[in-house]
Structure formats: structure tokens, C-alpha cells
Design an enzyme around this catalytic site. Structure first.
Site, short mmCIF file in Angstrom:
data_model
loop_
_atom_site.label_atom_id
_atom_site.label_comp_id
_atom_site.label_asym_id
_atom_site.label_seq_id
_atom_site.Cartn_x
_atom_site.Cartn_y
_atom_site.Cartn_z
CB SER A 153 -0.90 0.02 1.25
OG SER A 153 -1.57 1.25 1.39
CB SER A 155 -0.58 2.62 4.22
OG SER A 155 -1.79 3.28 3.92
CE1 TYR A 166 -4.22 -2.05 5.50
CE2 TYR A 166 -3.42 0.19 5.15
CZ TYR A 166 -3.88 -1.01 4.64
OH TYR A 166 -4.01 -1.17 3.29
CE LYS A 170 -2.05 -3.72 3.19
NZ LYS A 170 -2.29 -4.92 2.34
CG ASN A 204 -11.61 2.64 0.62
OD1 ASN A 204 -12.64 2.29 0.04
ND2 ASN A 204 -10.49 2.91 -0.02
#
Length: 263
Positions: A153, A155, A166, A170, A204
Site C-alpha cells: 500500500s 501506507s 495497519y 504494509k 474503505n
């Protein structure tokens, strides 16, 4: 006419019943692959009267593809071995793994429940490790290489106030693929990650349900739109194909320009 980039390939997809995983599974089939699809606890009728997994199976079969399905929690180390066994029994080999299964339960950092933190780590990072190791062992035994693509991601590169449990998973996936690229390269197994930006999926949907939040997110993306699961699936197919035969240890941002938009 579509050039089938994965003709005669066997592709394993985790988290394959919805969102990005579903798109990867369908596009792999569209490009000529057989698909071994993993999912977990996804029996709600989210696609007409069919469950999500039944719907994706129908879509793959409508394309003329073969598909085998295994329900299992990737956080359980046994699931990886079971998924490999199912794919090999059905198709005789595994050429590609799309390690995609993941969750993202948004939560403020100071009171993240321990169980939420643990479960996010176990599915997103531990699960990817277990399945990657199981598939890599099979690929090494087969002796003709392969391709592994993990869904990391954006992220992995930036923080998130509601994603402190989270984003480390990633970043870990990104790092895992870099290390696996080194460890598995001598066996002809290429390992890469794809880093989606803001993609419209079930994960999301609640976070982006506010018109103000949606407009804000679109405004940050130079291309002016959210990504779609197909945007990611197309890149995964490329990385899994012989067109990317010399791509190993790469992390490819697919975010519409979000990351580089600093102003």
C-alpha cells in the site's frame, strides 16, 4: 484482441472474493490463467442473490477459465499449505502468487484494542509470510521459477492517524518482498509488491461515505479520481507476466500521483 499475458499459468490469489483480490482473480483468468482462489468468511449475498465468492467463480468460468476455491484464514499457517495442495491437485503446478488478503479496520491510535492490532498483523503480514513461504517451496520444487506479487500500500510509505496498526503491516509486506527477491531470485522466483493509493473497495467504503471526505481525497490525486480495483489488477498481471521477466524486488506505486503531490 487481448494478448493473454498469463496463458497456461496457474495463479493463486488470497483474499480473492472481493475488491482488489476479486479483480486480480478475474483479470488473471481473462489473461488465460487457471485460478486458485482463497477467501475467508464471505458468505453474505453481496452480489445479487449470490455470495461474493460464488459470483467471482461464475465470472471466471464465464471467461472460460478453470477455478478452484479454498476457504481458509491466511493467519493460520496451515491455510498456505492447503491452498498450495488444492492448486497443485487442480492444475498440476503454481506459477504465480498474488498475496492480497488484508484488512483495514480504521481506529484511533490511543485506544486501539489489542485484538484489533493482533488480528491486523496476523492477516496482513503473518498471513502473507505463511502463504508466500508455502508457494515458494512449491515453486522451488517445480524448478521453473515463478512470480510472487504482494499487495502492499501507499501506507507502506506514509503514516495514517487511524492506521497505526495497519501501516506497519504494509511496510512489512514491502520489506518482505524485497528480502524474498534476494532469497528466491536464485530459483528464478521474482518477488515484487504493488502499492495502491486510495482504491474504492469495501475496505474503505465507510471512511469515504462522507461527500466532504470523498471530495478531499479526490482533490489530492492529480488524476482527479479514486483508483478502481482493476487499476491494481492490471499491474499485478503485468508483474506476474513475462513482460516483467527482469523486474525483481520492485515496489510499484499505483496511486494516480497521490504520493508525489506534496503541495
Amino acid at each position: 484482441m487481448l494478448v493473454k499475458l498469463l496463458e497456461n499459468k496457474s495463479v493463486v490469489v488470497t483474499g480473492g472474493s472481493r475488491g482488489i483480490g476479486r479483480a486480480i482473480a478475474v483479470e488473471a483468468a481473462r489473461h488465460g490463467a487457471d485460478v486458485a482462489l482463497n477467501y475467508y468468511r464471505d458468505n453474505d449475498a453481496g452480489y445479487g442473490r449470490k455470495s461474493a465468492v460464488d459470483s467471482v467463480v461464475d465470472e471466471i468460468e464465464a471467461l472460460g477459465g478453470r477455478v478452484v476455491v479454498l476457504e481458509g484464514d491466511v493467519a493460520d499457517p496451515a491455510t498456505g499449505a492447503q491452498l498450495v495442495a488444492a492448486a497443485v491437485q487442480a492444475f498440476g503446478k503454481i506459477d504465480v502468487l498474488a498475496a492480497n488478503a488484508g484488512i483495514c479496520p480504521f481506529h484511533a491510535f490511543l485506544d486501539i484494542p489489542l485484538e484489533t492490532f493482533r488480528r491486523t498483523m496476523e492477516i496482513n503480514l503473518h498471513g502473507a509470510f505463511y502463504v508466500t513461504q508455502a508457494v515458494a517451496r512449491q515453486m522451488k520444487e517445480q524448478g521453473h521459477g515463478g512470480a510472487i506479487v504482494a499487495t502492499s500500500s501507499i501506507s507502506a510509505l506514509v503514516g495514517g492517524g487511524l492506521q497505526a496498526h495497519y501501516t506497519p503491516t504494509k511496510a512489512g509486506l514491502h520489506s518482505l518482498m524485497q528480502s524474498c527477491a534476494i532469497a528466491l531470485g536464485p530459483y528464478g522466483i521474482r518477488c515484487n509488491s504493488v502499492l495502491p493509493g486510495t482504491i474504492a473497495t469495501d475496505l474503505n467504503a465507510d471512511d469515504l461515505s462522507s461527500p466532504e471526505k470523498l471530495a478531499y481525497m479526490k482533490g489530492r490525486i492529480p488524476l482527479g479520481r479514486l483508483g478502481q480495483p482493476l487499476d491494481i489488477a492490471n499491474v499485478v498481471v503485468f508483474l506476474a507476466s513475462e513482460m516483467a521477466a527482469y523486474v525483481n524486488g520492485a515496489a510499484l506505486l499505483v496511486d494516480g500521483g497521490l504520493f508525489v503531490n506534496l503541495q
